[in-house]
Scaffold this motif. Structure first.
Motif, PDB file in Angstrom:
ATOM      1  N   ALA A  15       3.336  -1.750   1.690  1.00 43.97           N
ATOM      2  CA  ALA A  15       3.703  -0.462   2.270  1.00 43.97           C
ATOM      3  C   ALA A  15       2.672   0.047   3.269  1.00 43.97           C
ATOM      4  O   ALA A  15       2.972   0.941   4.063  1.00 43.97           O
ATOM      5  CB  ALA A  15       3.915   0.575   1.166  1.00 43.97           C
ATOM      6  N   CYS A  16       1.468  -0.503   3.217  1.00 45.69           N
ATOM      7  CA  CYS A  16       0.391  -0.127   4.152  1.00 45.69           C
ATOM      8  C   CYS A  16      -0.227  -1.424   4.658  1.00 45.69           C
ATOM      9  O   CYS A  16      -1.355  -1.778   4.278  1.00 45.69           O
ATOM     10  CB  CYS A  16      -0.674   0.722   3.444  1.00 45.69           C
ATOM     11  N   THR A  20      -5.859  -3.644   2.778  1.00 47.57           N
ATOM     12  CA  THR A  20      -5.900  -4.455   1.568  1.00 47.57           C
ATOM     13  C   THR A  20      -5.956  -3.513   0.369  1.00 47.57           C
ATOM     14  O   THR A  20      -6.101  -2.293   0.514  1.00 47.57           O
ATOM     15  CB  THR A  20      -7.142  -5.352   1.554  1.00 47.57           C
ATOM     16  N   VAL A  21      -5.861  -4.089  -0.825  1.00 48.41           N
ATOM     17  CA  VAL A  21      -6.006  -3.289  -2.037  1.00 48.41           C
ATOM     18  C   VAL A  21      -7.351  -2.574  -2.033  1.00 48.41           C
ATOM     19  O   VAL A  21      -7.445  -1.391  -2.376  1.00 48.41           O
ATOM     20  CB  VAL A  21      -5.863  -4.186  -3.286  1.00 48.41           C
ATOM     21  N   LEU A  94       0.160   0.255  -4.818  1.00 44.77           N
ATOM     22  CA  LEU A  94      -0.612  -0.779  -5.499  1.00 44.77           C
ATOM     23  C   LEU A  94       0.249  -1.579  -6.466  1.00 44.77           C
ATOM     24  O   LEU A  94       0.097  -2.800  -6.582  1.00 44.77           O
ATOM     25  CB  LEU A  94      -1.786  -0.137  -6.257  1.00 44.77           C
ATOM     26  N   ARG A  95       1.147  -0.907  -7.153  1.00 44.50           N
ATOM     27  CA  ARG A  95       2.029  -1.615  -8.085  1.00 44.50           C
ATOM     28  C   ARG A  95       2.849  -2.680  -7.351  1.00 44.50           C
ATOM     29  O   ARG A  95       2.989  -3.816  -7.830  1.00 44.50           O
ATOM     30  CB  ARG A  95       2.933  -0.635  -8.820  1.00 44.50           C
ATOM     31  N   TYR A  96       3.407  -2.309  -6.194  1.00 41.68           N
ATOM     32  CA  TYR A  96       4.161  -3.295  -5.428  1.00 41.68           C
ATOM     33  C   TYR A  96       3.255  -4.418  -4.948  1.00 41.68           C
ATOM     34  O   TYR A  96       3.655  -5.591  -4.941  1.00 41.68           O
ATOM     35  CB  TYR A  96       4.862  -2.622  -4.249  1.00 41.68           C
ATOM     36  N   ALA A  97       2.037  -4.095  -4.542  1.00 38.41           N
ATOM     37  CA  ALA A  97       1.105  -5.123  -4.073  1.00 38.41           C
ATOM     38  C   ALA A  97       0.732  -6.092  -5.192  1.00 38.41           C
ATOM     39  O   ALA A  97       0.527  -7.287  -4.946  1.00 38.41           O
ATOM     40  CB  ALA A  97      -0.153  -4.469  -3.508  1.00 38.41           C
TER      41      ALA A  97
END
Length: 202
Positions: A15-16, A20-21, A94-97
């Motif tokens: 989404a971004c 990175t995380v 973050l969950r999607y990542a």
């Protein structure tokens, strides 16, 4: 959640995609520090070289201080709501990542929705559009002014991600609408949120 995904710091956040995380965690930690200093707390600059693990430690340490300062401020609720929305929206990023499912229940759901619906309502007004009703299981809001001329409904995570600029116009149009969604889609670009041209999340 991040502690259970060691080594994920360099993974791209769909989404971004410019982040990175680790970058997303740095953003959250910087916002937390900015809130603390704005309310009189001591600054704790975020080192540019800080690892994801170091940023997570700072976030964990600084979070309770930010909570206490917001709670003690007379205007803290509205400011706190925005911070809750930002942090929860990025938790979902973050969950999607990480391939982790969205939560079925979360303390931030309703407060996050309230901020996003308010922002969409202001965008509707700027575009000269009448209000719409937004419905998820167990909650309903009016975005903009009444009487409403459209109704948007769907699963909470899908509606939330649409309001937060994480779903493409085609995905937003594919939600449950009472009325033609086309005139309303331009209003989903507002504030910091711009829907991606193509889907970045299922």
């Amino acid at each position: 959640m991040l502690a259970d995904h060691a080594g994920a710091g360099e993974r791209t956040v769909p989404a971004c995609p410019q982040w990175t995380v680790r970058d997303l965690l740095a953003h959250l930690t910087e916002i937390c520090d900015r809130v603390i200093t704005r309310f009189g707390g001591a600054a704790c600059p975020i080192p540019e070289t800080a690892s994801a693990a170091e940023l997570l430690r700072l976030w964990t340490e600084r979070g309770p201080e930010a909570d206490a300062l917001l709670a003690a401020d007379g205007e803290g609720k509205s400011r706190g709501d925005i911070m809750v929305m930002d942090a929860f929206t990025h938790e979902l990023d973050l969950r999607y990542a990480l391939g982790a499912p969205p939560p079925e229940a979360h303390a931030a759901w309703l407060r996050g929705f309230e901020v996003l619906v308010s922002g969409l309502g202001a965008s509707l007004g700027k575009h000269g559009l009448p209000g719409m009703r937004i419905e998820i299981e167990g909650a309903t809001w009016i975005a903009g002014t009444e009487p409403v001329a459209a109704v948007l409904s769907g699963a909470p995570v899908d509606v939330y991600r649409s309001l937060a600029g994480r779903r493409s116009p085609a995905q937003i149009a594919a939600l449950d609408w009472l009325g033609d969604p086309e005139p309303w889609l331009r209003a989903f670009t507002w504030g910091p949120f711009t829907p991606p041209d193509e889907p970045v999340e299922r």
